[in-house]
Scaffold this active site. Sequence first.
Site, PDB file in Angstrom:
ATOM      1  N   CYS A 132      41.132  42.044  34.008  1.00  0.00           N
ATOM      2  CA  CYS A 132      41.393  40.839  33.222  1.00  0.00           C
ATOM      3  C   CYS A 132      41.480  39.653  34.174  1.00  0.00           C
ATOM      4  CB  CYS A 132      42.690  40.995  32.432  1.00  0.00           C
ATOM      5  SG  CYS A 132      43.115  39.534  31.469  1.00  0.00           S
ATOM      6  N   VAL A 133      40.589  38.694  33.960  1.00  0.00           N
ATOM      7  CA  VAL A 133      40.588  37.464  34.741  1.00  0.00           C
ATOM      8  C   VAL A 133      40.812  36.325  33.761  1.00  0.00           C
ATOM      9  CG1 VAL A 133      39.319  36.017  36.365  1.00  0.00           C
ATOM     10  CG2 VAL A 133      38.909  38.496  36.328  1.00  0.00           C
ATOM     11  N   THR A 136      41.059  26.160  38.328  1.00  0.00           N
ATOM     12  CA  THR A 136      40.089  26.028  39.415  1.00  0.00           C
ATOM     13  C   THR A 136      38.851  26.852  39.094  1.00  0.00           C
ATOM     14  OG1 THR A 136      40.864  27.939  40.666  1.00  0.00           O
ATOM     15  CG2 THR A 136      42.010  25.837  41.041  1.00  0.00           C
ATOM     16  N   TRP A 189      46.082  43.674  38.857  1.00  0.00           N
ATOM     17  CA  TRP A 189      46.351  42.279  38.504  1.00  0.00           C
ATOM     18  C   TRP A 189      46.330  42.171  36.994  1.00  0.00           C
ATOM     19  CZ3 TRP A 189      48.082  38.704  41.707  1.00  0.00           C
ATOM     20  CH2 TRP A 189      48.084  37.373  41.296  1.00  0.00           C
ATOM     21  N   SER A 213      40.456  42.497  39.888  1.00  0.00           N
ATOM     22  CA  SER A 213      39.131  42.685  39.289  1.00  0.00           C
ATOM     23  C   SER A 213      38.016  42.591  40.327  1.00  0.00           C
ATOM     24  CB  SER A 213      38.903  41.671  38.171  1.00  0.00           C
ATOM     25  OG  SER A 213      39.745  41.971  37.077  1.00  0.00           O
ATOM     26  N   TYR A 214      38.196  41.741  41.318  1.00  0.00           N
ATOM     27  CA  TYR A 214      37.173  41.596  42.350  1.00  0.00           C
ATOM     28  C   TYR A 214      36.888  42.933  43.039  1.00  0.00           C
ATOM     29  CZ  TYR A 214      34.575  39.732  46.306  1.00  0.00           C
ATOM     30  OH  TYR A 214      33.598  39.481  47.236  1.00  0.00           O
ATOM     31  N   GLU A 215      37.906  43.751  43.208  1.00  0.00           N
ATOM     32  CA  GLU A 215      37.769  45.037  43.896  1.00  0.00           C
ATOM     33  C   GLU A 215      37.161  46.132  43.026  1.00  0.00           C
ATOM     34  OE1 GLU A 215      40.141  42.353  46.026  1.00  0.00           O
ATOM     35  OE2 GLU A 215      40.654  43.138  44.036  1.00  0.00           O
ATOM     36  N   HIS A 255      37.866  29.356  40.687  1.00  0.00           N
ATOM     37  CA  HIS A 255      38.086  30.730  41.131  1.00  0.00           C
ATOM     38  C   HIS A 255      37.648  31.721  40.044  1.00  0.00           C
ATOM     39  CE1 HIS A 255      40.082  33.956  43.353  1.00  0.00           C
ATOM     40  NE2 HIS A 255      40.643  34.322  42.222  1.00  0.00           N
TER      41      HIS A 255
END
Length: 160
Positions: free
Chosen positions: A89-90, A95, A31, A65-67, A97
Amino acid sequence: MSSSHKNLSDFSSKNVSDVSNKRFGILVSEWNSEVTDALYSGAFETLVANGVKRENIIKQYVPGSYELSLGAQWMAEKEDIDAVICLGCVIQGETRHFDFICSAVAHGLTNVSLKYNKPVIFGVLTPDTQKQALDRAGGKHGNKGDEAAITAIKMLGMNQ
């Protein structure tokens, strides 16, 4: 110090140990790949510049990134991996999230590091905009990938 006042590619060469025989796992989030691929390039080049053999750098992709946390756990449980560098990178959205993902990743990577007693490096950008991300992935603020790689090297040196 905020990265707007510091170049992420500038670091002290104090406590940089010999890592020529160490193996590094680098996890890269798919991502925001324009950013994360640049982070990987920085990390890879910094490792090689500090004596890591190219064949001792293992690159794996995760969807986002969550993974990174689970990917880091799978990589850290391998006995032949000395340190894991996690790159993601987030970007802040409209929101909450962003908050949930960033918190989960930070806690997850910390837990993996402590569980396996290995450096698991948080090389995740959390900017407000795509421009800020690019500025920190080889742009005007340097490359967080460089910083993540040198952090892994220095942490391995602490345990010798």
